[in-house]
Design a protein around this motif. Structure first.
Motif, short mmCIF file in Angstrom:
data_model
loop_
_atom_site.label_atom_id
_atom_site.label_comp_id
_atom_site.label_asym_id
_atom_site.label_seq_id
_atom_site.Cartn_x
_atom_site.Cartn_y
_atom_site.Cartn_z
N GLY A 203 0.66 4.02 0.91
CA GLY A 203 -0.75 3.82 1.20
C GLY A 203 -1.05 2.38 1.61
N VAL A 204 -2.33 2.11 1.92
CA VAL A 204 -2.79 0.81 2.41
C VAL A 204 -1.84 0.33 3.52
CG1 VAL A 204 -3.81 -1.38 1.71
CG2 VAL A 204 -3.47 0.38 0.01
N ARG A 205 -1.62 1.22 4.48
CA ARG A 205 -0.71 0.92 5.58
C ARG A 205 -1.40 0.02 6.61
NH1 ARG A 205 3.27 4.45 6.92
NH2 ARG A 205 2.40 4.89 8.99
N GLY A 206 -0.59 -0.79 7.30
CA GLY A 206 -1.13 -1.70 8.29
C GLY A 206 -1.39 -3.09 7.77
N LEU A 207 -0.89 -3.40 6.57
CA LEU A 207 -1.11 -4.73 5.96
C LEU A 207 -0.24 -5.81 6.58
CD1 LEU A 207 -1.39 -4.23 2.09
CD2 LEU A 207 -3.18 -4.85 3.70
N GLY A 208 0.71 -5.44 7.40
CA GLY A 208 1.62 -6.45 7.95
C GLY A 208 2.52 -7.04 6.88
N CYS A 209 2.90 -6.23 5.88
CA CYS A 209 3.79 -6.72 4.83
C CYS A 209 5.19 -6.98 5.38
CB CYS A 209 3.89 -5.70 3.69
SG CYS A 209 2.51 -5.72 2.56
N MET A 210 5.75 -8.11 5.01
CA MET A 210 7.10 -8.45 5.41
C MET A 210 7.79 -9.17 4.26
SD MET A 210 6.69 -9.70 9.37
CE MET A 210 8.23 -8.94 9.90
N ASP A 211 9.11 -9.22 4.32
CA ASP A 211 9.86 -10.10 3.44
C ASP A 211 10.02 -11.44 4.16
OD1 ASP A 211 10.07 -8.02 1.70
OD2 ASP A 211 12.19 -7.63 2.06
N VAL A 212 10.02 -12.49 3.38
CA VAL A 212 10.12 -13.84 3.96
C VAL A 212 11.30 -14.56 3.32
CG1 VAL A 212 8.97 -16.06 4.28
CG2 VAL A 212 7.63 -13.94 4.39
N ALA A 328 -10.66 4.17 -11.95
CA ALA A 328 -11.81 5.00 -11.56
C ALA A 328 -11.67 5.47 -10.12
CB ALA A 328 -13.11 4.23 -11.75
N ALA A 329 -11.18 4.59 -9.25
CA ALA A 329 -10.97 4.96 -7.85
C ALA A 329 -9.92 6.05 -7.73
CB ALA A 329 -10.56 3.74 -7.04
N HIS A 330 -8.85 5.93 -8.52
CA HIS A 330 -7.81 6.97 -8.52
C HIS A 330 -8.40 8.31 -8.94
CE1 HIS A 330 -3.47 8.20 -9.89
NE2 HIS A 330 -4.02 9.07 -9.07
N ARG A 331 -9.17 8.30 -10.01
CA ARG A 331 -9.78 9.55 -10.47
C ARG A 331 -10.76 10.11 -9.43
NH1 ARG A 331 -9.61 6.64 -15.44
NH2 ARG A 331 -11.76 5.94 -15.18
N ALA A 332 -11.50 9.22 -8.78
CA ALA A 332 -12.44 9.65 -7.75
C ALA A 332 -11.72 10.34 -6.59
CB ALA A 332 -13.24 8.46 -7.23
N ALA A 333 -10.62 9.75 -6.15
CA ALA A 333 -9.86 10.34 -5.05
C ALA A 333 -9.21 11.65 -5.47
CB ALA A 333 -8.80 9.34 -4.56
N ARG A 356 -3.95 8.15 -1.22
CA ARG A 356 -2.79 7.26 -1.15
C ARG A 356 -3.21 5.80 -1.36
NH1 ARG A 356 -1.21 6.92 3.64
NH2 ARG A 356 -2.45 8.46 4.77
N ASP A 357 -4.33 5.41 -0.77
CA ASP A 357 -4.80 4.04 -0.92
C ASP A 357 -5.17 3.73 -2.37
OD1 ASP A 357 -4.46 3.65 1.79
OD2 ASP A 357 -6.59 3.83 2.29
N ALA A 358 -5.84 4.67 -3.02
CA ALA A 358 -6.27 4.44 -4.40
C ALA A 358 -5.09 4.22 -5.33
CB ALA A 358 -7.11 5.62 -4.89
N ARG A 359 -4.00 4.94 -5.06
CA ARG A 359 -2.84 4.81 -5.95
C ARG A 359 -2.25 3.40 -5.88
NH1 ARG A 359 -0.51 4.21 -9.56
NH2 ARG A 359 1.03 5.46 -10.69
#
Length: 382
Positions: A203-212, A328-333, A356-359
């Motif tokens: 989830g939360v895809r598109g963050l531009g996460c990389m290893d440095v 609470a967000a997880h339960r809401a989703a 997926r994002d809430a998790r």
């Protein structure tokens, strides 16, 4: 206690809500589907003051308070958790510690471009063996003339695909734990820095996460943030503010899930009536609305404590807000998916993305278990 927004807060929030509705929401599904860093959206967010919400106007920021910042992030996260996290990394993990610890020269060079959106920041603390145990730093810093050399590897660095500068943490000796850690402000085009892609995330895809990777990277003494070996305080400042931001993100995701569930409950018919007429559905909606409002109050309280500089309370309030809002967000989703049933469970639905994002929100910047540890330590006085 006055819970009404000031005219200034409401005006800024209205502007942010319009941006979220008209520009962020239409792109949210594509960002997720393509795992695409939204460069153009972030540039437009910068033009609205969303890259430096609490930065004083003298440094090019919007000059807003922490409560307004939380409200703005919730509005953005309601449209896209990814965009909200990108903004929060720049605001909370870069700009906030720079305001608190950076030298005048560091502020003069970086605050205005970071606050305006002309530059983007990242935060390089996590390592393979330093996630929950964040201060188990294996990246090493050694003196070299008038500066230092850094060697190590940082992981899951959000914004790294497009970031211009990062706060990087490194230890002066093995088993540093809570001592001997320094924070450095390093341009990511410096010689010896190698960025590599991470594996795909749920989830939360598109963050531009990389290893440095830091391969014998030279940094001048002027690039130390605060005092040498004061990295713990720099990180704590960033993470406390960041946890309030994460709580606000959770509220946006949870509210979006509730919105989807309410709309479906009003329109979906079974046995000749809307499913919202059934008590089983009503109770799920009632519990979700109550929990999100309680989480919102916790989040705004933590933000107000930060505005008032009640230092001995911010860590506790931030941890409580992050813990409760993320769960609470997880339960809401989860409830939204139950209410929408197959319409929510299908790949590509908005509720599926929110689930997926809430998790993820229960994990990054300190898991729920870490927040409970912090809360217990604070109330026990240990």
């Amino acid at each position: 206690m006055d819970l009404d927004l000031t005219p200034e807060q409401q005006a800024f929030l209205t502007l942010v809500e319009q941006f979220a509705r008209d520009e962020v929401l239409p792109c949210a599904a594509t960002i997720d589907e393509q795992d695409a860093f939204p460069r153009d959206l972030i540039a437009r967010a910068g033009a609205l003051g969303l890259m430096g919400v609490t930065v004083p106007t003298a440094h090019g920021g919007a000059g807003r308070d922490q409560v307004t910042y939380a409200l703005a992030l919730e509005a953005i996260a309601r449209a896209s958790a990814t965009v909200a996290v990108i903004l929060a990394v720049n605001n909370s993990l870069l700009v906030t510690p720079l305001l608190a610890f950076a030298s005048d020269d560091q502020k003069a060079r970086w605050l205005r471009p970071l606050a305006s959106g002309d530059a983007l920041g990242a935060f390089a603390l996590s390592e393979e063996q330093a996630g929950t145990d964040a201060f188990n730093q294996q990246t090493r810093v050694t003196p070299d003339g008038c500066g230092y050399r850094l060697n190590g590897r940082k992981v899951w660095v959000a914004n790294a695909v497009a970031a211009d500068v990062a706060i990087v943490f490194a230890a002066s000796h093995s088993d540093a734990r809570r001592r001997g850690i320094s924070a450095f402000l390093i341009p990511l085009d410096a010689e010896g820095i190698v960025r590599s892609a991470r594996n795909d995330s749920l989830g939360v895809r598109g963050l531009g996460c990389m290893d440095v990777d830091l391969q014998d990277v030279y940094v001048d003494a002027s690039q130390v943030i605060g005092a040498p070996e004061d990295g713990l305080n720099v990180a704590r400042c960033a993470l406390e503010n960041g946890r309030i931001a994460v709580a606000a993100q959770a509220l946006g995701v949870g509210q979006a899930a509730l919105d989807e569930a309410v709309q479906h409950a009003r329109t979906r018919q079974t046995f000749g009536q809307p499913i919202g007429r059934y008590q089983a559905i009503q109770w799920m909606l009632a519990d979700t609305a109550t929990e999100l409002d309680a989480a919102r109050l916790l989040t705004h309280k933590a933000a107000a404590m930060a505005d008032l500089h009640v230092e001995d309370r911010v860590m506790l309030e931030a941890a409580m807000a992050k813990l409760y809002a993320s769960e609470a967000a997880h339960r809401a989703a989860d409830r939204a998916m139950q209410i929408l049933a197959s319409a929510g469970y299908r790949r590509g639905s908005r509720v599926e993305r929110l689930f997926r994002d809430a998790r993820a929100i229960e994990i990054y910047q300190g898991t729920s278990e870490v927040q409970r540890m912090i809360i217990a330590e604070e109330i026990l006085g240990s």
